[in-house]
Design a protein around this motif. Structure first.
Motif, PDB file in Angstrom:
ATOM      1  N   TRP A 183      11.839  12.070  -0.726  1.00 29.35           N
ATOM      2  CA  TRP A 183      10.392  11.912  -0.523  1.00 29.35           C
ATOM      3  C   TRP A 183      10.010  10.466  -0.801  1.00 29.35           C
ATOM      4  O   TRP A 183      10.568   9.847  -1.717  1.00 29.35           O
ATOM      5  N   PHE A 184       9.022  10.000  -0.050  1.00 25.43           N
ATOM      6  CA  PHE A 184       8.506   8.650  -0.258  1.00 25.43           C
ATOM      7  C   PHE A 184       6.983   8.662  -0.238  1.00 25.43           C
ATOM      8  O   PHE A 184       6.375   9.410   0.525  1.00 25.43           O
TER       9      PHE A 184
ATOM     10  N   ILE B  78       4.132   5.479  -0.048  1.00 23.08           N
ATOM     11  CA  ILE B  78       3.991   4.016   0.014  1.00 23.08           C
ATOM     12  C   ILE B  78       2.539   3.623  -0.213  1.00 23.08           C
ATOM     13  O   ILE B  78       1.614   4.216   0.347  1.00 23.08           O
ATOM     14  N   GLU B  79       2.353   2.630  -1.098  1.00 16.88           N
ATOM     15  CA  GLU B  79       1.028   2.078  -1.406  1.00 16.88           C
ATOM     16  C   GLU B  79       0.846   0.835  -0.547  1.00 16.88           C
ATOM     17  O   GLU B  79       1.448  -0.190  -0.807  1.00 16.88           O
TER      18      GLU B  79
ATOM     19  N   GLU C  83      -6.235  -1.120  -0.997  1.00 22.03           N
ATOM     20  CA  GLU C  83      -4.983  -0.363  -0.920  1.00 22.03           C
ATOM     21  C   GLU C  83      -5.280   1.060  -0.464  1.00 22.03           C
ATOM     22  O   GLU C  83      -6.328   1.614  -0.758  1.00 22.03           O
TER      23      GLU C  83
ATOM     24  N   GLY D  79       1.658   9.517   1.594  1.00 20.56           N
ATOM     25  CA  GLY D  79       2.766  10.276   1.025  1.00 20.56           C
ATOM     26  C   GLY D  79       2.289  11.299   0.021  1.00 20.56           C
ATOM     27  O   GLY D  79       1.094  11.411  -0.222  1.00 20.56           O
TER      28      GLY D  79
ATOM     29  N   ASN E 132       7.344   4.515  -3.617  1.00 27.13           N
ATOM     30  CA  ASN E 132       7.660   5.554  -4.605  1.00 27.13           C
ATOM     31  C   ASN E 132       8.672   6.505  -3.969  1.00 27.13           C
ATOM     32  O   ASN E 132       8.505   6.922  -2.815  1.00 27.13           O
TER      33      ASN E 132
ATOM     34  N   SER F  53      11.707   9.755  -4.534  1.00 31.74           N
ATOM     35  CA  SER F  53      12.370  10.792  -5.332  1.00 31.74           C
ATOM     36  C   SER F  53      13.292  11.610  -4.448  1.00 31.74           C
ATOM     37  O   SER F  53      13.149  11.621  -3.227  1.00 31.74           O
TER      38      SER F  53
ATOM     39  N   ARG G 249       4.432  -3.232 -15.034  1.00 29.01           N
ATOM     40  CA  ARG G 249       4.028  -3.744 -13.729  1.00 29.01           C
ATOM     41  C   ARG G 249       4.601  -5.121 -13.444  1.00 29.01           C
ATOM     42  O   ARG G 249       4.365  -5.691 -12.383  1.00 29.01           O
TER      43      ARG G 249
ATOM     44  N   GLU H  95       9.162   3.972  -8.879  1.00 25.73           N
ATOM     45  CA  GLU H  95       8.364   3.090  -8.021  1.00 25.73           C
ATOM     46  C   GLU H  95       9.104   1.774  -7.838  1.00 25.73           C
ATOM     47  O   GLU H  95       9.348   1.067  -8.816  1.00 25.73           O
TER      48      GLU H  95
HETATM   49  P1  ADP Z   1       0.143   3.391  -8.750  1.00 26.76           P
HETATM   50  O1  ADP Z   1      -0.058   4.001 -10.096  1.00 26.76           O
HETATM   51  O2  ADP Z   1       1.418   2.611  -8.692  1.00 26.76           O
HETATM   52  O3  ADP Z   1      -1.041   2.601  -8.266  1.00 26.76           O
HETATM   53  P2  ADP Z   1      -0.527   5.264  -6.592  1.00 26.76           P
HETATM   54  O4  ADP Z   1      -1.303   6.414  -7.124  1.00 26.76           O
HETATM   55  O5  ADP Z   1      -1.277   4.216  -5.873  1.00 26.76           O
HETATM   56  O6  ADP Z   1       0.373   4.658  -7.776  1.00 26.76           O
HETATM   57  O7  ADP Z   1       0.580   5.794  -5.563  1.00 26.76           O
HETATM   58  C1  ADP Z   1       1.580   6.710  -5.933  1.00 26.76           C
HETATM   59  C2  ADP Z   1       2.280   7.186  -4.684  1.00 26.76           C
HETATM   60  O8  ADP Z   1       3.416   7.952  -5.095  1.00 26.76           O
HETATM   61  C3  ADP Z   1       1.461   8.103  -3.789  1.00 26.76           C
HETATM   62  O9  ADP Z   1       1.630   7.698  -2.436  1.00 26.76           O
HETATM   63  C4  ADP Z   1       2.091   9.472  -3.992  1.00 26.76           C
HETATM   64  O10 ADP Z   1       2.024  10.246  -2.833  1.00 26.76           O
HETATM   65  C5  ADP Z   1       3.534   9.089  -4.279  1.00 26.76           C
HETATM   66  N1  ADP Z   1       4.294  10.128  -4.984  1.00 26.76           N
HETATM   67  C6  ADP Z   1       3.856  11.013  -5.906  1.00 26.76           C
HETATM   68  N2  ADP Z   1       4.857  11.832  -6.310  1.00 26.76           N
HETATM   69  C7  ADP Z   1       5.968  11.440  -5.618  1.00 26.76           C
HETATM   70  C8  ADP Z   1       7.318  11.891  -5.585  1.00 26.76           C
HETATM   71  N3  ADP Z   1       7.762  12.892  -6.358  1.00 26.76           N
HETATM   72  N4  ADP Z   1       8.179  11.248  -4.756  1.00 26.76           N
HETATM   73  C9  ADP Z   1       7.772  10.226  -3.999  1.00 26.76           C
HETATM   74  N5  ADP Z   1       6.510   9.756  -3.979  1.00 26.76           N
HETATM   75  C10 ADP Z   1       5.613  10.346  -4.781  1.00 26.76           C
END
Ligand code: ADP
Ligand code: MN
Ligand code: MN
Ligand code: MN
Length: 372
Positions: free
Chosen positions: A139-140, A142-143, A212, A216, A264, A266, A328, A347
């Protein structure tokens, strides 16, 4: 439109178009059974998108039903003029939020005259890696960070002969003196939802006029497809407002944050109890492949990210690999909640805002799952 400052109206001709006139035509009923399909593809820059439309006399449900098409690759940096026909192979369909109804957006892969993928068709190899890694259920999320610009390519709403106040009040800001052009952000969010993009959120960023959104979690190849279509929607919505959206990773030099595409990631094993062990294994593999990843994380093999990954402004140095919980300033961050739950995701903060998500996710899958 009346909210646009005068200097924007002067430098942005499209902003002055009367959008209520076009609606008289967009409201016209479509002939029965017909639809418009806008084919979308990545051009020879590896960053910019192109699109053209054809009428279909059926409503497609799957990409396989759609005809292969072609275009003049010599006008998109993808072919020589004497041998210019380049092919479009439909790979994914979305609802079209501009034309609505049965009309579709069609994401395509590009192929040369000899049926080999073009140089900027990164999806082709990515798909092979994703198919090989499918059992791990990657799973991905992307921010996608980006910056809005006036037509003169200064950040939108910034004073023409000076700078806004220093960074601090803008991140997740509220109020006319903190955020600029929220209309575009809201319109884009809804357009993504309508189209069928798994957009999961949005926020104002640290630099004024920087924003942003997140796409995902998506499985496998889907994240690359959806992120590219979300970018198409961003440029297209911004066009409607007469504003430019740039994915440049460092649009303003100096004490201003750059823009990234934190990825991100997993696997099924990472999401299960004690998955933190799998997360740590993946981080160890990533630490031994830093250069390969830097080369895959922007369209210019690391050159674009050199301007951004300075070790300042919430980035790590491009030269060093690092990882940490809630850090960060690291290449890889383990979110605090993941460390507490001992499962979840990691991440990767290195990808540039203008990265090709197919190249980024392919590199992650090859390093962390396929052990290549
Ligand atoms: P940040 O705290 O770095 O700003 P965000 O909330 O902007 O994080 O983004 C987190 C991203 O991670 C989202 O796109 C979310 O869908 C994704 N995400 C959450 N859980 C998983 C997972 N298990 N595997 C992959 N991506 C995930
Ligand atoms: Mn974020
Ligand atoms: Mn961010
Ligand atoms: Mn992030």
């Amino acid at each position: 439109m009346s909210k646009m400052p005068n200097h924007v109206l002067e430098s942005s001709p499209n902003a002055a178009l009367n959008k209520s006139i076009i609606n008289r035509f967009m409201d016209l009923p479509m002939p029965d059974g017909k639809c418009q399909a806008m084919y979308i593809w990545i051009d020879g820059t590896g960053e910019n998108l192109r699109a053209k439309t054809r009428t279909l006399d059926f409503v497609p449900q799957k990409p396989e039903e759609l005809p292969v098409w072609n275009y003049d690759g010599s006008s998109t940096y993808q072919a020589e003029g004497a041998n210019s026909d380049t092919y479009l192979h439909p790979v994914a369909i979305y609802r079209d939020p501009f034309r609505r109804g049965n009309n579709k957006l069609v994401l395509c892969e590009t192929f040369k005259y000899n049926n080999k993928p073009t140089e900027t068709n990164k999806r082709n190899m990515c798909k092979k890696a994703m198919d090989s890694a499918a059992d791990a259920i990657p799973w991905f999320g992307i921010e996608q960070e980006y910056t809005l610009l006036d037509m003169d390519l200064r950040p939108f709403g910034w004073p023409k002969n000076g700078f806004p106040g220093p960074q601090g009040p803008y991140y997740c800001g509220v109020g006319a003196n903190k955020v600029y052009a929220r209309d575009i952000v809201e319109a884009h969010y809804r357009a993504c939802l309508y189209a069928g993009i798994n957009i999961s959120g949005s926020n104002a960023e640290v630099m004024p006029s920087q924003w942003e959104y997140q796409v995902g979690p998506c499985e496998g190849i889907d994240i690359g497809d959806q992120l590219w279509v979300s970018r198409f929607l961003l440029h297209r919505v911004a066009e409607e407002f007469g504003v430019v959206a740039t994915l440049d990773p460092k649009p303003m030099p100096g004490d201003w944050n750059g823009a990234g595409a934190h990825t991100n990631f997993s696997t099924k094993a990472m999401r299960e109890d004690n998955g933190i062990i799998e997360i740590e294994k993946a981080i160890d593999k990533l630490s031994r492949n830093h250069l390969r990843h830097i080369q895959a994380y922007d369209p210019n093999q690391g050159k674009d990210n050199e301007r951004r990954l300075t070790g300042k402004h919430e980035t790590s140095s491009i030269h060093d690999f690092s990882a940490g919980v809630a850090n960060r300033g690291a290449s890889i961050r383990i979110p605090r909640g993941v460390a507490e739950d001992k499962k979840g995701y990691l991440e990767d903060r290195r990808p540039s805002s203008n990265c090709d998500p197919y190249s980024v996710t392919e590199a992650i899958v090859r390093t962390c799952i396929l052990d290549e």
